[in-house]
Design a protein around this motif. Structure first.
Motif, PDB file in Angstrom:
ATOM      1  N   LEU A 115       2.174 -10.927  10.140  1.00  0.00           N
ATOM      2  CA  LEU A 115       2.769 -10.368   8.909  1.00  0.00           C
ATOM      3  C   LEU A 115       3.326  -9.118   9.241  1.00  0.00           C
ATOM      4  O   LEU A 115       2.400  -8.172   9.356  1.00  0.00           O
ATOM      5  N   PRO A 116       4.330  -8.759   8.610  1.00  0.00           N
ATOM      6  CA  PRO A 116       4.747  -7.150   8.480  1.00  0.00           C
ATOM      7  C   PRO A 116       4.093  -6.593   7.538  1.00  0.00           C
ATOM      8  O   PRO A 116       3.728  -7.571   6.452  1.00  0.00           O
ATOM      9  N   VAL A 117       3.766  -5.545   7.542  1.00  0.00           N
ATOM     10  CA  VAL A 117       2.907  -4.671   6.587  1.00  0.00           C
ATOM     11  C   VAL A 117       3.835  -3.592   5.874  1.00  0.00           C
ATOM     12  O   VAL A 117       4.409  -2.863   6.556  1.00  0.00           O
ATOM     13  N   LEU A 118       3.814  -3.429   4.446  1.00  0.00           N
ATOM     14  CA  LEU A 118       4.366  -2.641   3.860  1.00  0.00           C
ATOM     15  C   LEU A 118       3.346  -1.784   3.219  1.00  0.00           C
ATOM     16  O   LEU A 118       2.399  -2.141   2.503  1.00  0.00           O
ATOM     17  N   VAL A 119       3.155  -0.156   3.368  1.00  0.00           N
ATOM     18  CA  VAL A 119       2.177   0.526   2.832  1.00  0.00           C
ATOM     19  C   VAL A 119       2.645   1.195   1.466  1.00  0.00           C
ATOM     20  O   VAL A 119       3.708   1.884   1.470  1.00  0.00           O
ATOM     21  N   VAL A 120       2.003   1.070   0.408  1.00  0.00           N
ATOM     22  CA  VAL A 120       2.372   1.764  -0.745  1.00  0.00           C
ATOM     23  C   VAL A 120       1.618   2.985  -0.920  1.00  0.00           C
ATOM     24  O   VAL A 120       0.245   2.823  -0.786  1.00  0.00           O
ATOM     25  N   GLY A 121       2.184   3.919  -1.616  1.00  0.00           N
ATOM     26  CA  GLY A 121       1.446   4.986  -1.671  1.00  0.00           C
ATOM     27  C   GLY A 121       1.739   5.641  -3.308  1.00  0.00           C
ATOM     28  O   GLY A 121       2.839   5.698  -3.739  1.00  0.00           O
ATOM     29  N   ASP A 122       0.678   6.145  -3.900  1.00  0.00           N
ATOM     30  CA  ASP A 122       0.624   6.783  -5.285  1.00  0.00           C
ATOM     31  C   ASP A 122       1.131   8.260  -5.188  1.00  0.00           C
ATOM     32  O   ASP A 122       0.175   8.934  -4.917  1.00  0.00           O
ATOM     33  N   ILE A 123       2.329   8.486  -5.347  1.00  0.00           N
ATOM     34  CA  ILE A 123       2.539   9.978  -5.366  1.00  0.00           C
ATOM     35  C   ILE A 123       2.140  10.681  -6.496  1.00  0.00           C
ATOM     36  O   ILE A 123       1.933  12.021  -6.511  1.00  0.00           O
ATOM     37  N   ASP A 124       1.739  10.195  -7.703  1.00  0.00           N
ATOM     38  CA  ASP A 124       1.216  10.679  -8.749  1.00  0.00           C
ATOM     39  C   ASP A 124      -0.135  11.544  -8.488  1.00  0.00           C
ATOM     40  O   ASP A 124      -0.284  12.523  -8.893  1.00  0.00           O
ATOM     41  N   ARG A 125      -0.707  10.907  -7.340  1.00  0.00           N
ATOM     42  CA  ARG A 125      -2.103  11.222  -7.142  1.00  0.00           C
ATOM     43  C   ARG A 125      -1.878  12.633  -6.011  1.00  0.00           C
ATOM     44  O   ARG A 125      -2.995  13.416  -5.929  1.00  0.00           O
ATOM     45  N   GLY A 126      -0.673  12.930  -5.437  1.00  0.00           N
ATOM     46  CA  GLY A 126      -0.580  13.907  -4.544  1.00  0.00           C
ATOM     47  C   GLY A 126      -0.695  13.551  -3.326  1.00  0.00           C
ATOM     48  O   GLY A 126      -1.666  12.631  -3.081  1.00  0.00           O
ATOM     49  N   GLY A 127      -0.328  14.145  -2.201  1.00  0.00           N
ATOM     50  CA  GLY A 127      -0.684  14.183  -0.559  1.00  0.00           C
ATOM     51  C   GLY A 127      -0.030  12.768  -0.251  1.00  0.00           C
ATOM     52  O   GLY A 127      -0.701  12.166   0.692  1.00  0.00           O
ATOM     53  N   VAL A 128       0.707  12.313  -0.888  1.00  0.00           N
ATOM     54  CA  VAL A 128       1.272  10.887  -0.448  1.00  0.00           C
ATOM     55  C   VAL A 128       2.017  10.685   1.122  1.00  0.00           C
ATOM     56  O   VAL A 128       1.786   9.953   1.907  1.00  0.00           O
ATOM     57  N   PHE A 129       2.458  11.990   1.558  1.00  0.00           N
ATOM     58  CA  PHE A 129       3.141  12.029   2.849  1.00  0.00           C
ATOM     59  C   PHE A 129       1.814  12.084   3.881  1.00  0.00           C
ATOM     60  O   PHE A 129       2.055  11.391   4.817  1.00  0.00           O
ATOM     61  N   ALA A 130       0.792  12.886   3.717  1.00  0.00           N
ATOM     62  CA  ALA A 130      -0.302  12.783   4.503  1.00  0.00           C
ATOM     63  C   ALA A 130      -1.017  11.622   4.504  1.00  0.00           C
ATOM     64  O   ALA A 130      -1.453  10.898   5.717  1.00  0.00           O
ATOM     65  N   SER A 131      -0.921  10.741   3.407  1.00  0.00           N
ATOM     66  CA  SER A 131      -1.600   9.576   3.460  1.00  0.00           C
ATOM     67  C   SER A 131      -1.026   8.551   4.053  1.00  0.00           C
ATOM     68  O   SER A 131      -1.364   7.609   4.904  1.00  0.00           O
ATOM     69  N   PHE A 132       0.462   8.418   4.161  1.00  0.00           N
ATOM     70  CA  PHE A 132       1.183   7.461   4.804  1.00  0.00           C
ATOM     71  C   PHE A 132       0.928   7.676   6.286  1.00  0.00           C
ATOM     72  O   PHE A 132       0.762   7.012   7.177  1.00  0.00           O
ATOM     73  N   PHE A 133       1.131   9.072   6.702  1.00  0.00           N
ATOM     74  CA  PHE A 133       1.140   9.355   8.170  1.00  0.00           C
ATOM     75  C   PHE A 133      -0.136   8.971   8.722  1.00  0.00           C
ATOM     76  O   PHE A 133      -0.428   8.547   9.782  1.00  0.00           O
ATOM     77  N   GLY A 134      -1.209   9.573   7.812  1.00  0.00           N
ATOM     78  CA  GLY A 134      -2.702   9.319   8.260  1.00  0.00           C
ATOM     79  C   GLY A 134      -3.038   7.926   8.212  1.00  0.00           C
ATOM     80  O   GLY A 134      -3.819   7.516   9.262  1.00  0.00           O
ATOM     81  N   THR A 135      -2.679   7.128   7.566  1.00  0.00           N
ATOM     82  CA  THR A 135      -2.960   5.853   7.340  1.00  0.00           C
ATOM     83  C   THR A 135      -2.223   4.951   8.898  1.00  0.00           C
ATOM     84  O   THR A 135      -3.019   4.334   9.252  1.00  0.00           O
ATOM     85  N   LEU A 136      -1.292   5.530   8.985  1.00  0.00           N
ATOM     86  CA  LEU A 136      -0.706   5.089  10.420  1.00  0.00           C
ATOM     87  C   LEU A 136      -1.421   5.217  11.725  1.00  0.00           C
ATOM     88  O   LEU A 136      -1.674   4.464  12.586  1.00  0.00           O
ATOM     89  N   ALA A 137      -1.719   6.773  11.648  1.00  0.00           N
ATOM     90  CA  ALA A 137      -2.152   7.310  12.902  1.00  0.00           C
ATOM     91  C   ALA A 137      -3.550   6.795  13.093  1.00  0.00           C
ATOM     92  O   ALA A 137      -4.090   6.623  14.140  1.00  0.00           O
ATOM     93  N   LEU A 138      -4.302   6.378  12.037  1.00  0.00           N
ATOM     94  CA  LEU A 138      -5.511   5.691  12.296  1.00  0.00           C
ATOM     95  C   LEU A 138      -5.711   4.396  12.870  1.00  0.00           C
ATOM     96  O   LEU A 138      -6.779   3.855  13.102  1.00  0.00           O
ATOM     97  N   LEU A 139      -4.639   3.831  12.772  1.00  0.00           N
ATOM     98  CA  LEU A 139      -4.697   2.270  13.426  1.00  0.00           C
ATOM     99  C   LEU A 139      -4.296   2.299  14.914  1.00  0.00           C
ATOM    100  O   LEU A 139      -3.758   3.314  15.178  1.00  0.00           O
ATOM    101  N   ASP A 140      -4.731   1.359  15.437  1.00  0.00           N
ATOM    102  CA  ASP A 140      -4.690   1.096  16.860  1.00  0.00           C
ATOM    103  C   ASP A 140      -3.184   0.567  17.126  1.00  0.00           C
ATOM    104  O   ASP A 140      -2.512   0.101  16.199  1.00  0.00           O
TER     105      ASP A 140
END
Length: 503
Positions: free
Chosen positions: A159-184
């Motif tokens: 399955l292709p994966v789409l990652v949702v981020g809640d920008i209202d919490r703040g830090g959404v760009f770091a969360s997107f990048f960090g989520t990707l970077a932690l995966l093998d």
């Protein structure tokens, strides 16, 4: 084989359920046969399908968004948290035992993954598209080895994966990048892109960040969804949204007039199916608030004691906080109280859990407001009853281990009523429009309020409006052409690998 997509999130409550439902409604309006799927759900909000199986309420809501009948195939594994760091494991709609988090992740995952994939394949065989929802975050690397709901599912099912981020919490760009970077590398190859959720303001202000994110990751952002109040969907957990936008977590509602009906819901521990009160919050002139202090219920016209996965624990909590005495006092004064499921059980005379099915405390005396004695048994009641009350037809669903022996009072939805105190095991009864209006009229009469329910409020119609709003969010604010290509064609090829620590 049908097409599919996994909607993951940077965190819990990032908006996965909303986005999954919105994509389902967008697709079905395009004439696509679509079904939702969540391999493993952790929630105390559940529903009973026509098969007599228990699944998460969120998946039942997503099935409604897809205009299909909810099925156990859509949520084969449901974890229901209880006391002592244990969760009840519901497999294919029926409980199979209680396990700690360590016990659950310690050895059954291969068997569970086989069950999950079989369910997914059945849905794929019956529908053009299956939209899967992840759980928590795909970057929970401590759990990756036993994962069957995020990247483990995506890799097993392609399955292709789409990652949702809640920008209202703040830090959404770091969360997107960090989520990707932690995966093998293999998992990264399936992560196709991002979707920003709950944005407030001028969307063009995001453009530099989105461009930088694409440059760093090689992944596109498939849309920016605006923040919207009152979407009114069934959440997995949390006490925030109602169909008319009432903020239900706050008990600080302002002064209200005599024509407004005030309802207080006891925020008991391990509360289950708090969605039972959504239909009340949908009524014009009704204020619903969750309370945890006796003084907060003092001006309420109706107090509801909701369901709970820990009935005796909830009873002890009510006693410690002075709410038990306040409920007894209300009943003595003839002021309305409604107990639903576990709330009904603790309003009775006695709870016998000798086999320690739920409470781990054996037996306990209830509040004695209803002539009911409850005995907990290991076999769970899962049912979709239909009946009548207050002269109106009522539909509901039952999910409980407690068996009620009703020894008096006026019959009420397989429970009973004594004066101003009602009790029933039926969840969802207040969604029946005629019954809800009759019940509110009875409450208003008892409370001395000049409240008249709106004659044309349709809970089902309001729910449909909210699901259409979710579909509109996707259609108007996501790149639907790109999203369809992703669903149809699978993960893009040659997605770059982003090593941990980059850039």
């Amino acid at each position: 084989m049908s097409h599919g997509l996994l909607v993951a999130g940077t965190t819990s409550d990032a908006g996965k359920s909303v986005v999954t439902a919105g994509i389902c409604r967008w697709l079905v309006r395009k004439g696509v046969s679509v079904a939702p799927f969540k391999a493993q759900n952790m929630s105390l909000n559940s529903f009973v399908t026509n098969e007599g199986a228990e699944i998460g309420r969120a998946q039942a809501m997503q099935a409604q968004a897809a205009r299909v009948e909810p099925s156990v195939l859509m949520n084969p594994v449901l974890l229901k948290p209880g006391g002592d760091q244990l969760s009840q494991v519901v497999l294919m709609g029926h409980p199979v035992g209680e396990l700690s988090a360590r016990g659950y992740h310690g050895g059954r995952q291969e068997q569970l993954l086989g069950t999950v994939l079989n369910c997914l394949e059945e849905l794929r065989a019956a529908h053009d598209v299956v939209i899967c929802e992840g759980a928590g975050s795909p970057a929970e690397i401590n759990l990756r080895r036993t994962d069957i709901v995020n990247m483990g599912l995506a890799r097993a099912a392609g399955l292709p994966v789409l990652v949702v981020g809640d920008i209202d919490r703040g830090g959404v760009f770091a969360s997107f990048f960090g989520t990707l970077a932690l995966l093998d590398k293999a998992d990264q190859s399936l992560l196709a892109g991002f979707l920003v959720n709950k944005f407030r303001g001028d969307v063009t202000l995001l453009d530099p960040g989105l461009a930088t994110l694409r440059g760093l990751t090689g992944r596109a952002t498939y849309g920016v969804l605006p923040f919207q109040h009152g979407l009114g969907i069934d959440e997995e957990d949390g006490l925030r949204i109602s169909l008319r936008g009432t903020v239900r977590e706050s008990s600080s509602a302002g002064p209200v007039g005599a024509d407004v009906l005030r309802i207080a819901v006891c925020a008991v521990p391990l509360m289950s199916n708090f969605t039972d009160v959504d239909a009340l919050a949908a009524e014009p002139g009704v204020v619903v608030r969750f309370v945890d202090r006796a003084e907060e219920m003092a001006d309420a016209d109706l107090v509801i004691v909701p369901g709970t996965r820990g009935t005796v624990g909830a009873l002890r909590w009510l006693e410690r906080r002075g709410l038990a005495k306040a409920l007894v006092r209300r009943a003595a004064e003839g002021r309305p109280v409604l107990g639903i499921c576990g709330g009904f059980q603790l309003l009775g005379e006695h709870i016998d859990d000798t086999d320690r099915v739920e409470s781990r405390e054996g037996s306990a005396d209830g509040l004695g407001l209803l002539p009911v004695r409850v005995r907990f048994v290991r076999e769970k009641t899962l049912a979709r009853p239909r009946g009548q009350a207050l002269g109106e037809q009522v539909d509901g669903y039952e999910i409980h281990h407690g068996v009620a022996d009703v020894q008096g009072g006026e019959p009420f939805l397989d429970g009973c009523r004594v004066g101003s105190v009602w009790g029933t095991h039926w969840h969802g009864s207040l969604e029946s429009d005629g019954f809800r209006r009759a019940f509110l009229r009875a409450v208003a009469d008892t409370a001395g309020r000049r409240f008249v329910p709106a004659p044309d409020t349709s809970f089902a119609a309001l729910r449909e409006e909210q699901l259409d709003r979710l579909g509109d969010l996707i259609e108007e604010h996501a790149d639907t052409d790109a999203l369809w290509r992703l669903i149809e064609s699978g993960p893009p090829t040659r997605l770059p690998f982003v090593p941990p620590g980059a850039p």
